[in-house]
Design a protein around this motif. Structure first.
Motif, PDB file in Angstrom:
ATOM      1  N   ARG A 148     -12.631  -4.215   8.473  1.00 59.38           N
ATOM      2  CA  ARG A 148     -11.610  -4.717   9.402  1.00 59.38           C
ATOM      3  C   ARG A 148     -10.740  -5.801   8.762  1.00 59.38           C
ATOM      4  NH1 ARG A 148     -13.272  -5.731  15.360  1.00 59.38           N
ATOM      5  NH2 ARG A 148     -11.009  -5.461  15.493  1.00 59.38           N
ATOM      6  N   ALA A 186      -3.445  -4.665   1.591  1.00 61.30           N
ATOM      7  CA  ALA A 186      -2.598  -4.684   2.788  1.00 61.30           C
ATOM      8  C   ALA A 186      -2.250  -6.110   3.205  1.00 61.30           C
ATOM      9  CB  ALA A 186      -3.313  -3.966   3.933  1.00 61.30           C
ATOM     10  N   GLU A 187      -1.092  -6.249   3.829  1.00 61.24           N
ATOM     11  CA  GLU A 187      -0.656  -7.498   4.453  1.00 61.24           C
ATOM     12  C   GLU A 187      -0.565  -8.686   3.485  1.00 61.24           C
ATOM     13  OE1 GLU A 187       0.542  -7.732   7.349  1.00 61.24           O
ATOM     14  OE2 GLU A 187      -0.099  -5.894   8.339  1.00 61.24           O
ATOM     15  N   GLU A 207      -8.004  -1.021  -1.080  1.00 59.39           N
ATOM     16  CA  GLU A 207      -7.540  -1.150   0.299  1.00 59.39           C
ATOM     17  C   GLU A 207      -7.274  -2.597   0.708  1.00 59.39           C
ATOM     18  OE1 GLU A 207     -10.558   2.302   0.177  1.00 59.39           O
ATOM     19  OE2 GLU A 207     -10.223   0.352  -0.793  1.00 59.39           O
ATOM     20  N   ASP A 211      -7.435  -4.969   6.583  1.00 57.20           N
ATOM     21  CA  ASP A 211      -6.139  -4.759   7.231  1.00 57.20           C
ATOM     22  C   ASP A 211      -5.573  -6.011   7.899  1.00 57.20           C
ATOM     23  OD1 ASP A 211      -6.126  -2.027   6.578  1.00 57.20           O
ATOM     24  OD2 ASP A 211      -7.335  -1.539   8.334  1.00 57.20           O
ATOM     25  N   GLN A 212      -6.305  -7.118   7.819  1.00 55.46           N
ATOM     26  CA  GLN A 212      -5.886  -8.351   8.509  1.00 55.46           C
ATOM     27  C   GLN A 212      -4.882  -9.142   7.670  1.00 55.46           C
ATOM     28  OE1 GLN A 212      -6.679  -9.866  11.592  1.00 55.46           O
ATOM     29  NE2 GLN A 212      -5.203 -11.436  10.953  1.00 55.46           N
ATOM     30  N   ARG A 213      -3.856  -9.646   8.332  1.00 55.80           N
ATOM     31  CA  ARG A 213      -2.908 -10.531   7.663  1.00 55.80           C
ATOM     32  C   ARG A 213      -3.557 -11.898   7.478  1.00 55.80           C
ATOM     33  NH1 ARG A 213       2.599 -10.443   7.034  1.00 55.80           N
ATOM     34  NH2 ARG A 213       3.636 -12.458   6.783  1.00 55.80           N
TER      35      ARG A 213
END
Length: 384
Positions: free
Chosen positions: A137, A98-99, A95, A140-142
């Motif tokens: 959290r 992302a980003e 996971e 999912d953070q850029r």
């Protein structure tokens, strides 16, 4: 001027360390409270403390000195072959991709190169106390810079990031692994999750009290709610509170957040680093020489985007000689903490060091007095 009594002992040849400690205490405020401990080749040679109501077993919030415990566990997992530094983080934690983070390696993650210093929206105190929540959290953070291209201090989150990789690989949290492999076998007063029965030994953190001149420097420092520094220290949230609130929260102490939530004595700090590099309790060093050399090898050096200062990092640990004390041996590794705590191992001399203090020191991070204590301890070590 203080009249506080100095308690404890030093081994033959280490009287200069006691003298430096006593001289510093004499120059400090009456409410100064601190502990100083050192080992050489696994033998305790300095064990000093002072402060009303304090003793050698008093426990303090050591903030980022906690990172030393977290990264020691990561080093042990690398040494075991359970983790591989040059594998992509997504191999363990899919996971995380992302980003734009898909190609980041574990080596880059633990050397503060991920650019994942915090959340755009920040964390609540309860969220910040929980490593699993932080990791979930941040997945999912850029990133705040292109991963791997620069480095900046992941002050409140690096333990959660590394810990999630460790949990995915082992099924165990960093807190559980530290307890089983490090703290319990050596009976160390260094806790990632302070048990309720030990709460009476905890000494609440006290805020920094800079002089007017020091306060003027602080007031002139560049600030802003959306700077990298503010985001990394979660200061961009509404009503962030005092930094002392973190250690003074029972929730934080109970969960043992692995970036800054540890609770320890100076004996616990120094004892952990002594166990890392020296035989102790009839046990071999936790780290083999090659592993100790790799964790102390500088991986990130230069301008830190978060602290806006020159910094050096090994594998998670601060490169102690370059960052703080250039007279130490090459490859010394450890970590300081916001109230002024300091802890490290110098494999070349066999010195392991730990220092705690209750009131935050100006300007934050390794308190300035450490330089005189470390210098005296190192000089005595070389002379023995």
């Amino acid at each position: 001027m203080t009249t506080k009594e100095i308690h404890g002992t030093v081994a033959e040849g280490f009287d200069a360390v006691r003298d430096e400690f006593a001289a510093f205490v004499a120059s400090e405020r009456d409410d100064y409270e601190g502990q100083l401990c050192a080992y050489v080749h696994g033998r305790r040679v300095v064990d000093l403390w002072t402060g009303d109501g304090a003793d050698a077993t008093s426990l303090y919030g050591v903030y980022s000195s906690t990172k030393g415990a977290a990264h020691l566990v990561v080093a042990l997992l690398v040494q075991d072959g359970t983790l591989e530094l040059d594998r992509k983080v997504t191999y363990y934690w899919p996971e995380f991709s992302a980003e734009g983070k898909a190609n980041l390696t574990l080596r880059d993650l633990v050397t503060h190169r991920a650019g994942l210093i915090g959340l755009d929206t920040g964390f609540s105190l309860d969220e910040l106390a929980d490593d699993r929540m932080i990791a979930e959290r941040l997945a999912d953070q850029r990133p705040f810079w292109r991963p791997g291209t620069a480095f900046g201090y992941h002050a409140l989150v690096i333990g959660a990031l590394a810990g999630e990789v460790a949990r995915r690989a082992t099924g165990r949290t960093l807190q559980e692994l530290f307890e089983e492999r490090v703290r319990a076998p050596y009976a160390l007063d260094f806790h990632l999750g302070l048990p309720q029965p030990l709460e009476p030994r905890f000494r609440s953190a006290q805020p920094m009290l800079p002089t007017p001149k020091q306060q003027a420097v602080l007031d002139a420092a560049p600030t802003g709610p959306h700077t990298l520094t503010s985001i990394a220290f979660n200061a961009h949230v509404p009503n962030p509170g005092e930094f002392t609130d973190f250690a003074n929260s029972r929730t934080v102490r109970a969960k043992g957040q692995t970036s800054a939530g540890g609770v320890a004595s100076a004996r616990g700090l120094a004892g952990m680093y002594a166990a890392a590099i020296s035989e102790m309790n009839d046990r071999p060093p936790l780290l083999k020489p090659d592993t100790a050399a790799e964790v102390g090898q500088i991986h990130s050096i230069g301008y830190d985007l978060v602290t806006r200062t020159h910094r050096s990092y090994g594998l998670g640990f601060q490169a102690t000689a370059d960052t703080w004390y250039p007279f130490l041996g090459a490859g010394a590794f450890g970590h300081s903490g916001a109230p002024g705590s300091q802890a490290f191992a110098d494999p070349r001399s066999g010195l392991a060091y730990g220092y705690t203090r209750r009131r935050f020191a100006y300007p934050g991070g390794a308190a300035p007095e450490n330089e005189r204590f470390v210098r005296a301890a190192h000089k005595a070590t070389l002379a023995t």
